[in-house]
Design a protein around this motif. Structure first.
Motif, PDB file in Angstrom:
ATOM      1  N   ASN A  28       0.875  -1.162   0.000  1.00 25.10           N
ATOM      2  CA  ASN A  28       0.000   0.000   0.000  1.00 25.10           C
ATOM      3  C   ASN A  28       0.915   1.215   0.000  1.00 25.10           C
ATOM      4  O   ASN A  28       1.641   1.456   0.966  1.00 25.10           O
ATOM      5  CB  ASN A  28      -0.914  -0.015   1.228  1.00 25.10           C
ATOM      6  CG  ASN A  28      -1.854   1.176   1.273  1.00 25.10           C
ATOM      7  OD1 ASN A  28      -1.417   2.328   1.232  1.00 25.10           O
ATOM      8  ND2 ASN A  28      -3.134   0.906   1.373  1.00 25.10           N
ATOM      9  N   TRP A  29       0.883   1.977  -1.087  1.00 23.27           N
ATOM     10  CA  TRP A  29       1.856   3.054  -1.233  1.00 23.27           C
ATOM     11  C   TRP A  29       1.730   4.108  -0.139  1.00 23.27           C
ATOM     12  O   TRP A  29       2.739   4.679   0.285  1.00 23.27           O
ATOM     13  CB  TRP A  29       1.736   3.690  -2.608  1.00 23.27           C
ATOM     14  CG  TRP A  29       2.192   2.776  -3.701  1.00 23.27           C
ATOM     15  CD1 TRP A  29       1.421   2.152  -4.630  1.00 23.27           C
ATOM     16  CD2 TRP A  29       3.534   2.364  -3.970  1.00 23.27           C
ATOM     17  NE1 TRP A  29       2.193   1.374  -5.467  1.00 23.27           N
ATOM     18  CE2 TRP A  29       3.490   1.491  -5.085  1.00 23.27           C
ATOM     19  CE3 TRP A  29       4.769   2.632  -3.383  1.00 23.27           C
ATOM     20  CZ2 TRP A  29       4.630   0.898  -5.613  1.00 23.27           C
ATOM     21  CZ3 TRP A  29       5.910   2.043  -3.911  1.00 23.27           C
ATOM     22  CH2 TRP A  29       5.841   1.191  -5.010  1.00 23.27           C
ATOM     23  N   ALA A  30       0.518   4.358   0.331  1.00 24.78           N
ATOM     24  CA  ALA A  30       0.348   5.358   1.386  1.00 24.78           C
ATOM     25  C   ALA A  30       1.051   4.932   2.671  1.00 24.78           C
ATOM     26  O   ALA A  30       1.634   5.757   3.390  1.00 24.78           O
ATOM     27  CB  ALA A  30      -1.139   5.595   1.644  1.00 24.78           C
ATOM     28  N   ASP A  31       1.000   3.631   2.961  1.00 24.24           N
ATOM     29  CA  ASP A  31       1.615   3.117   4.188  1.00 24.24           C
ATOM     30  C   ASP A  31       3.086   2.749   4.018  1.00 24.24           C
ATOM     31  O   ASP A  31       3.867   2.863   4.966  1.00 24.24           O
ATOM     32  CB  ASP A  31       0.859   1.876   4.673  1.00 24.24           C
ATOM     33  CG  ASP A  31      -0.573   2.179   5.079  1.00 24.24           C
ATOM     34  OD1 ASP A  31      -0.849   3.336   5.452  1.00 24.24           O
ATOM     35  OD2 ASP A  31      -1.411   1.262   5.002  1.00 24.24           O
ATOM     36  N   GLY A  33       5.191   3.429   0.986  1.00 23.73           N
ATOM     37  CA  GLY A  33       5.985   4.073  -0.056  1.00 23.73           C
ATOM     38  C   GLY A  33       7.302   4.653   0.421  1.00 23.73           C
ATOM     39  O   GLY A  33       8.362   4.385  -0.153  1.00 23.73           O
ATOM     40  N   GLU A  34       7.258   5.445   1.467  1.00 22.91           N
ATOM     41  CA  GLU A  34       8.471   6.100   1.947  1.00 22.91           C
ATOM     42  C   GLU A  34       9.488   5.089   2.460  1.00 22.91           C
ATOM     43  O   GLU A  34      10.671   5.122   2.103  1.00 22.91           O
ATOM     44  CB  GLU A  34       8.131   7.100   3.050  1.00 22.91           C
ATOM     45  CG  GLU A  34       9.340   7.852   3.579  1.00 22.91           C
ATOM     46  CD  GLU A  34       8.974   8.905   4.612  1.00 22.91           C
ATOM     47  OE1 GLU A  34       9.895   9.489   5.215  1.00 22.91           O
ATOM     48  OE2 GLU A  34       7.765   9.149   4.823  1.00 22.91           O
ATOM     49  N   ASP A  61       9.173   9.240  -6.724  1.00 21.51           N
ATOM     50  CA  ASP A  61       7.964   9.344  -7.553  1.00 21.51           C
ATOM     51  C   ASP A  61       8.024   8.380  -8.729  1.00 21.51           C
ATOM     52  O   ASP A  61       7.028   7.716  -9.059  1.00 21.51           O
ATOM     53  CB  ASP A  61       7.778  10.778  -8.056  1.00 21.51           C
ATOM     54  CG  ASP A  61       7.338  11.736  -6.956  1.00 21.51           C
ATOM     55  OD1 ASP A  61       6.940  11.246  -5.874  1.00 21.51           O
ATOM     56  OD2 ASP A  61       7.409  12.957  -7.168  1.00 21.51           O
ATOM     57  N   GLU A  64       7.436   4.685  -7.540  1.00 21.98           N
ATOM     58  CA  GLU A  64       6.030   4.347  -7.311  1.00 21.98           C
ATOM     59  C   GLU A  64       5.257   4.253  -8.617  1.00 21.98           C
ATOM     60  O   GLU A  64       4.486   3.304  -8.826  1.00 21.98           O
ATOM     61  CB  GLU A  64       5.387   5.377  -6.391  1.00 21.98           C
ATOM     62  CG  GLU A  64       5.932   5.354  -4.975  1.00 21.98           C
ATOM     63  CD  GLU A  64       5.132   6.221  -4.016  1.00 21.98           C
ATOM     64  OE1 GLU A  64       3.965   6.536  -4.336  1.00 21.98           O
ATOM     65  OE2 GLU A  64       5.662   6.581  -2.949  1.00 21.98           O
ATOM     66  N   GLU A  68       4.164   0.524  -9.890  1.00 23.01           N
ATOM     67  CA  GLU A  68       2.726   0.283  -9.820  1.00 23.01           C
ATOM     68  C   GLU A  68       2.143  -0.007 -11.200  1.00 23.01           C
ATOM     69  O   GLU A  68       1.255  -0.858 -11.346  1.00 23.01           O
ATOM     70  CB  GLU A  68       2.015   1.485  -9.195  1.00 23.01           C
ATOM     71  CG  GLU A  68       0.512   1.309  -8.993  1.00 23.01           C
ATOM     72  CD  GLU A  68       0.163   0.170  -8.040  1.00 23.01           C
ATOM     73  OE1 GLU A  68      -1.006  -0.280  -8.092  1.00 23.01           O
ATOM     74  OE2 GLU A  68       1.034  -0.274  -7.265  1.00 23.01           O
TER      75      GLU A  68
END
Length: 226
Positions: A28-31, A33-34, A61, A64, A68
């Motif tokens: 999950n990129w929101a959770d 990604g960093e 960027d 991702e 994806e």
């Protein structure tokens, strides 16, 4: 072998897989990604992508967006690997070439950041993914494929219990060069033995006070390497 009663299996998409040393979560990129970019992205990690179909990724960027796009195009189920003790994101691996109708799936795009390589977390992650395929879903075949020139990946497949099946010569053109593809697999009949070796190696008593293994996984499996 009579398979008249065979039925298609579910896709391997577990919400999470918890082990003694590793925890795997669906990307999950929101959770993730960093933390994932810190683990496997940036110029310092360019070498991780040498034999991958995509990458390297100096910028988050781009990482991702490209990953994806490819993940969706080929319908990968990507799992992020965390340390069970600290929660730190250390790498990722994907279920690929998913064929539920045949009970066959590949583990690929295995990307271990520097903190994950040669650790108990790394081996635990591979154990958890295999166990889910065979015991959670009832699959018949679990694949590992790599560039035949990628000796590190070939050694990893052998260490983890995958059986070498052969080489597809001139299989692909990747990043401007030829790729001969080495094929490996574990079948459902073989899983019990592979699982037993994993669990013996992962047991806390197999490590000394300096966190060094006492017996290698290859030796436990009956191999020659240490």
């Amino acid at each position: 072998m009579n398979l008249e009663d065979w039925t298609p299996r579910e896709r391997p998409a577990p919400p999470c897989l918890d082990g003694r040393y590793a925890r795997l979560e669906v990307l999950n990129w929101a959770d993730h990604g960093e933390g994932l970019f810190e683990a496997v992205g940036g110029e310092a990690n360019n070498d991780l992508w040498t034999y991958m179909p995509i990458g390297p990724f100096p910028e988050r960027d781009t990482f991702e967006q490209v990953f994806e796009l490819v993940r969706q195009k080929f319908e990968w189920e990507t799992l992020v690997i965390r340390s069970a003790s600290t929660g730190e994101i250390l790498g990722m691996a994907s279920y690929m070439r998913i064929r539920p109708e045949h009970g066959s799936v590949e583990v690929g795009c295995v990307t271990f950041g520097p903190k994950l390589k040669r650790t108990r977390e790394a081996t635990d992650a591979m154990y958890l993914m295999g166990r889910h395929v065979f015991e959670g879903l009832g699959y018949r075949r679990y694949e590992w494929k790599c560039d035949n020139a990628n000796m590190a990946s070939r050694r990893a497949a052998d260490r983890l219990g995958f059986v070498f099946e052969g080489v597809f010569r001139k299989d692909m053109v990747r990043k401007g060069r030829n790729r001969d593809t080495a094929w490996f697999s574990i079948t459902d009949e073989e899983w019990a033995g592979v699982k037993s070796a994993f669990e013996q190696w992962l047991a806390p008593e197999n490590f000394d006070e300096d966190d060094t293994q006492k017996v290698s996984l290859s030796v436990i499996r009956g191999g020659q390497s240490v």
